[in-house]
Design an enzyme around this catalytic site. Sequence first.
Site, PDB file in Angstrom:
ATOM      1  N   GLU A  94      34.901  60.802  17.972  1.00  0.00           N
ATOM      2  CA  GLU A  94      35.517  61.127  19.053  1.00  0.00           C
ATOM      3  C   GLU A  94      35.766  62.672  19.760  1.00  0.00           C
ATOM      4  O   GLU A  94      36.490  62.172  20.802  1.00  0.00           O
ATOM      5  CB  GLU A  94      37.239  60.458  18.603  1.00  0.00           C
ATOM      6  CG  GLU A  94      36.739  59.224  18.322  1.00  0.00           C
ATOM      7  CD  GLU A  94      36.672  57.751  18.777  1.00  0.00           C
ATOM      8  OE1 GLU A  94      35.995  58.194  19.652  1.00  0.00           O
ATOM      9  OE2 GLU A  94      36.754  56.728  17.205  1.00  0.00           O
ATOM     10  N   ALA A  95      34.252  62.814  20.435  1.00  0.00           N
ATOM     11  CA  ALA A  95      34.203  64.193  20.976  1.00  0.00           C
ATOM     12  C   ALA A  95      34.595  63.960  22.076  1.00  0.00           C
ATOM     13  O   ALA A  95      34.935  64.695  22.622  1.00  0.00           O
ATOM     14  CB  ALA A  95      33.070  64.484  20.308  1.00  0.00           C
ATOM     15  N   GLN A  96      34.428  62.404  23.301  1.00  0.00           N
ATOM     16  CA  GLN A  96      34.607  62.632  24.157  1.00  0.00           C
ATOM     17  C   GLN A  96      36.159  62.471  24.626  1.00  0.00           C
ATOM     18  O   GLN A  96      35.641  63.463  26.279  1.00  0.00           O
ATOM     19  CB  GLN A  96      34.194  60.838  24.776  1.00  0.00           C
ATOM     20  CG  GLN A  96      35.566  59.982  24.682  1.00  0.00           C
ATOM     21  CD  GLN A  96      35.297  59.722  23.002  1.00  0.00           C
ATOM     22  OE1 GLN A  96      34.536  60.298  21.634  1.00  0.00           O
ATOM     23  NE2 GLN A  96      36.077  58.544  22.770  1.00  0.00           N
TER      24      GLN A  96
END
Length: 193
Positions: free
Chosen positions: A83-85
């Site tokens: 979930e690096a966004q």
Amino acid sequence: MAKLYFRYGAMGSSKTANALMVEYNYRERGKRALLAKPATDTRDGDKIISSRMGLKEKCIWTEELVEMNEDAILQYDCVIVDEAQFCSKGQIEFFVHLVDDLNIPVICYGLRADFQNNLFPGSMWLLAWADEIEEIKTVCWCGRAAKCNARFNEKGIVREGAQVVLGGNDSYIALCRKHLREGNLGPDFKPEA
């Protein structure tokens, strides 16, 4: 030489399953990979990375990662971020530090763009600074490449609202650009009146 990787894909493209499989591969080879995700993502519970297909592992928050002692981080062979966004620019800068200064590979998984096709902050900086950028592909209901994330409700596609609204298959679907523009969720979708 370590690298910063950004592996992105639309909703349902198996990003999380890929992240967990990479962690498993490190572990199977006697290596240590640290799993992390931003505290924004509490969908599956605190400090849990969970894929739609049932794979699940404990993790730490990226907010904790940036506060860790360097000696503790150096005990890991790799850092994997899901979930690096949702990561901040500062967190992405920290990942660059891990790669460039500590020689620890960082593999980030996440969405490229939101339901309005705007870049997420974390994705924008990963696209700017990652050494390797890879798309994890999935398909639209029509069979074309699905590169867009559509938010929907019982009436159809939602085009306005907050950038971050946590949800899964009940709120989001991957579509090709054409069907996102048309607002076409496929022949099986029956909007409520």
